[in-house]
Structure formats: C-alpha cells, structure tokens
Write a protein that holds these residues in place. Structure first.
Motif, short mmCIF file in Angstrom:
data_model
loop_
_atom_site.label_atom_id
_atom_site.label_comp_id
_atom_site.label_asym_id
_atom_site.label_seq_id
_atom_site.Cartn_x
_atom_site.Cartn_y
_atom_site.Cartn_z
N THR A 1 0.11 5.60 -5.42
CA THR A 1 1.35 5.06 -4.85
C THR A 1 1.37 5.00 -3.32
N GLY A 2 0.51 5.79 -2.67
CA GLY A 2 0.54 5.85 -1.22
C GLY A 2 1.69 6.69 -0.70
N VAL B 1 -4.82 4.02 9.62
CA VAL B 1 -4.26 4.08 8.26
C VAL B 1 -4.99 3.09 7.37
N GLU B 2 -5.31 1.92 7.92
CA GLU B 2 -6.02 0.89 7.16
C GLU B 2 -7.36 1.41 6.63
N PRO C 1 -2.65 1.92 -1.80
CA PRO C 1 -1.80 0.80 -1.36
C PRO C 1 -1.42 0.96 0.11
N LEU C 2 -1.77 -0.01 0.93
CA LEU C 2 -1.61 0.13 2.38
C LEU C 2 -0.15 0.16 2.83
N LYS C 3 0.65 -0.77 2.35
CA LYS C 3 2.03 -0.90 2.85
C LYS C 3 2.85 0.37 2.62
N PRO C 4 2.87 0.90 1.40
CA PRO C 4 3.65 2.14 1.19
C PRO C 4 3.08 3.34 1.95
N ALA D 1 5.19 6.58 8.68
CA ALA D 1 6.29 6.31 9.62
C ALA D 1 7.52 7.15 9.27
N ASP D 2 7.81 7.25 7.99
CA ASP D 2 8.95 8.06 7.56
C ASP D 2 8.74 9.53 7.94
#
Length: 500
Positions: A316-317, A377-378, A387-390, A396-397
């Motif tokens: 899930t990332g 991160v990439e 999964p990169l986006k999550p 960031a969160d």
C-alpha cells in the motif's frame, strides 16, 4: 528410545558415584558421594547468574560457583542490544526525565494484557537504580543518550557504549572472578539432588560437556550448602518444546537466541514438581531483519530508528502501525504483511540518514546488506515495488505530524521523534519478526523462591531468576525490560539464599 538410553546411562553414572538418583527421587545426604561442594551453586552465567554471584558475595558468601554449559560465558545476555530500562537514575535526572517505578510497572501491566504480575514487576522496578549502579560498579559504561523503546510512557532505556549485552556481561564476569567466584564452562546442569524431606541440597553436573553431544563428559555431584540458583534462560532454541506451546513456531521461524537456550533448567525444575506458568507466551522481536541470522545488526538499527522513522506496507505504501507500540502489537502486525499469494512480504523501515548515522549500527547494516541507502522516494518505490504516490503522500504526512506533534494515524508519541524530519537520503531495512523471548517459565515468589505445583509453597533450597521464570511479564514483555528483571531477581535470589 534416546531418552530411555540417556536415562539408563545417567542411572549408571549416578550408581558409580555412590548412589542411584532417578530424576524425581530423593536420597539420604549421607549416601551421596559428593565430588564438589560450594556455599552457593549458580547454574547459568547470564545477567541473572552473574548478578546472583556478585550479590551473594556482597551478602557475605565466601564460596560461590557458577556452572555454564556452553564454551563461552554469558548466553543470550551477550547477544542483546545492551539496553536496560531503569528508573530514577542519575542519568535520567541529568536529562530532566520524569519517571518512577510506578510508571514503569503501569506500562508493563498494560503490555501484559492482564497476565503480568504487579508484585514481581514492582520488585524489579524498585531495584532498578540499585542494579544500574551495580553494573557501573563492575565497570559498565553507559552512553549519555537514553533511548525511547516501544510501549513505554517515559524515556528510560539506558544503553552501554558497546551497544551489546557483552558490555554488561564482561565487566560483571571480571568482577565476580575478582570477588573469588568460581566460574567454569562446559559444565551442563543435569538434575537436582534433594534430600528425603524434599530440600534441594545439590545438583548433578555433566563435567566436560560439549554442546550437541549430550553424552559427552562425566556426571559429578555438587553439594550446595545454602542453596541452588537456576538462571539457565529460556527455551527459544528448543524447537520441539516451543512448537508444543505455539504450533506456528516451527523450525522455519528464525530465532535471535544463542543455541544453548534449550530450557534445561526449566525442564528439570518441572520434573522436580515446580509450577510451570505461561509457557505459550513466546515473544517475537518486531525489530528483526529477514536478511541476516540470529539477533543481527538490524535489531540495533531499528531499535534506534523506530522513534523517528516509519514502517511501510509494501502493498500500500502506507504505515500500518505505531512504530513504538509494544512488541506483541508490532510483531503481530508485521507478520500480517504478505503478498497476494499469502507469502511473506516484509515491511520496510524507512529512516532518515541524517539521524540514522548518529548510531554505529548504520554502518553495519549497510556493509552486510541488511539495509540499503536510497537518494529518493522514487528509488525506494522502484527497488521494493511500492506504489509511489501513496508512499510520497505518507512521507509528507509524517513530516506534517512532526510539525504538529500529533500522529492522527496511530497515536505515536511524537516527542520521541525529537523533531527529526524524514528527508533524503534514506536508509531502508526490511522487517520480519523472530522468536526472541519466553515470557513463560517456572513460577517464583517475590523472594525468587521456586514454587511447587502440588502445594503452592517454596521448594526448599531452590531459587530461580531471569528468563527461566514465568508469570512476570504476561502476554508481552516491553523492550529493554528483560535485562533489569534478570539483574533484579539475580540480586533477590542471592539475598534469599543467604538468608536460607
């Protein structure tokens, strides 16, 4: 058949020594041919055994002997991260840390989930500062930095500069020898010897034992004038015994223990009628790495970095736990990380290099391919198929939580993160639990006396301390609490045996 052959050989050896002594029988003291004799006999040379030896001499003992079955002293105690949770120490006061034995006991009771012993935990916690000073008196040197460990409401894990239990064991061993304690290796504890009234008056030892060759050496009878202290540790490496308690703990499950952790003392005390307690409560370490054997370097790396780092589910990332929750909570969640076919898919601990480098463990995990460095991160997402986006959003969160001081996902104590942001470059280690500690063992009281199953009363002349005992921590032991408990009950056992 092997057990029967071993028993027959044991019987023959005992007869040759002057008396036949089946495992659960007693004998008249005057009928036994004693090969050796000491005021206090201690089985095991870890934290508990050495603390018992040193405290015995402090209490006036003139003839103390430690018998160790392996070729080296220290057992499991040498393999840990050299951390111990003490309260009320000068070091805590120097750092303005508000803490107390009552706070520590409350944390441990919560982790124990209703099964821990408040009485025994209190004994251990209240002796914490004494045990801390005892190790310092022996020559142990502690880091100025105190560590936050999972499940604790205060920062209290004191760590020796070696970042290994050897930093406590070796000074204690040296001190014990200076005090005149006899210390021998390759002497395996076989059986207790009791008189007709049931009092433990000595032990049978296999002298010249070589691990893995169970019939090696010769049987000798050792008399204990005051009593016997059993400090043989847990049974994490006894696969048959641990699997009988928890069927999931097969030979395929890794273990952080020394190979000598086979439960010898536990098994013999049960044969003598002692009360077994909580044997199915076997803890796995959530800081372990699947990319190395045993305790390894990864444990030290993750222990240092958990407070200011995040653990990510590769599917899930996203985070899936409070990284400084108690051990059982984390280990149970980590072992649920699996791929679509149900195979293990170890989680990722992502740490910021700018903070991780402050602990020497980083160099070791990178050198031995237990962890890897990434510039972005990439790069993490590509290497581990995350999964990169999550993943980017989660990081960031997390950095936002650092700013606000609140973790809305899992309620992690953000003061433990000390304002450390998760920024590149990153050091990433995989996480997968390993069998680490046996909460269960033999029941003792607050005086470290071993209690009989038949009567609930102490077995005269028999004391126990450390991981061989059970019922203290309950379902889950908090991190860095085994060392102070072993030290404390080693001290208690010594005081009790000297009063006997």
């Amino acid at each position: 058949m092997q057990n029967r052959r071993s028993f027959l050989k044991f019987g023959a050896s005992a007869a040759a020594a002057g008396v036949m002594l089946p495992m659960t029988a007693s004998a008249k003291a005057e009928e036994i041919k004693w090969d050796d004799e000491h005021e206090v006999v201690i089985i095991g040379s870890g934290f508990a055994g050495l603390a018992a030896a040193i405290e015995s001499t402090r209490q006036g003992a003139k003839d103390v002997a430690i018998f160790e079955k392996m070729a080296m002293f220290g057992g499991n105690s040498t393999l840990n991260a050299g951390q111990a949770c003490f309260t009320g120490t000068a070091l805590q006061k120097k750092h303005n840390i508000q803490d107390s034995p009552e706070m520590m006991v409350a944390d441990q009771l919560k982790s124990g989930r209703g099964y821990a012993s408040k009485e025994l935990l209190t004994v251990s916690a209240e002796l914490g500062d004494y045990c801390y000073q005892l190790t310092k008196d022996c020559g142990s040197v502690y880091r100025d930095h105190i560590i936050t460990t999972g499940g604790h409401s205060a920062t209290r894990a004191h760590q020796v500069v070696e970042r290994s239990g050897a930093g406590i064991i070796q000074p204690m061993l040296k001190t014990a020898r200076k005090l005149g304690v006899k210390t021998v290796t390759r002497h395996k504890f076989e059986h207790l010897i009791r008189d007709k009234k049931g009092r433990v008056i000595g032990v049978q030892i296999r002298k010249g034992y070589h691990f893995g060759h169970e019939d090696s050496g010769e049987i000798i009878n050792v008399k204990a004038q005051r009593g016997v202290i059993i400090a043989t540790g847990g049974f994490g490496y006894n696969i048959a015994l641990r699997q009988a308690q928890d069927p999931t703990l097969t030979a395929e499950v890794g273990c952080t223990n020394a190979k000598g952790a086979t439960g010898d003392g536990l098994i013999e005390m049960m044969a003598a009628g002692a009360t077994p307690l909580h044997l199915a409560f076997i803890q796995s370490g959530p800081w372990a790495s699947p990319d190395e054997g045993g305790f390894g370097y990864g444990a030290g790396f993750s222990l240092y970095n958990f407070p200011h780092s995040i653990a990510i589910d590769r599917n899930t990332g996203q985070r899936f736990m409070n990284e400084i929750a108690d051990r059982k909570t984390r280990a149970d969640l980590e072992i649920q990380r699996r791929d679509k076919d149900g195979n293990p898919n170890p989680a990722l601990l992502i740490a910021p290099k700018h903070e991780a480098k402050n602990d020497p463990s980083m160099e070791h995990v990178l050198e031995y391919n237990v962890a890897w460095e990434f510039e972005s991160v990439e790069a993490i997402a590509k290497h581990f198929d995350v999964p990169l986006k999550p993943l980017k959003q989660q990081i960031a969160d997390w950095n936002g939580y650092i700013d606000t001081g609140v973790d809305p996902q899992f309620g992690k104590r953000m003061d433990a993160a000390r304002g450390v942001k998760l920024t590149p470059p990153f050091i990433v280690q995989r996480l997968w639990p390993k069998v680490h500690y046996c909460q269960g063992g033999i029941q003792i009281n607050r005086k470290a006396e071993v209690l009989a199953a038949k009567t609930g009363k102490p077995i005269p002349g028999l004391f126990a301390a450390g991981e061989v005992t059970g019922g203290i921590h309950g379902v889950s032991r908090l991190g860095a609490c085994a060392t102070p408990e072993c030290l404390a009950f080693g001290v208690v056992a010594a005081r009790s045996v000297m009063e006997a």
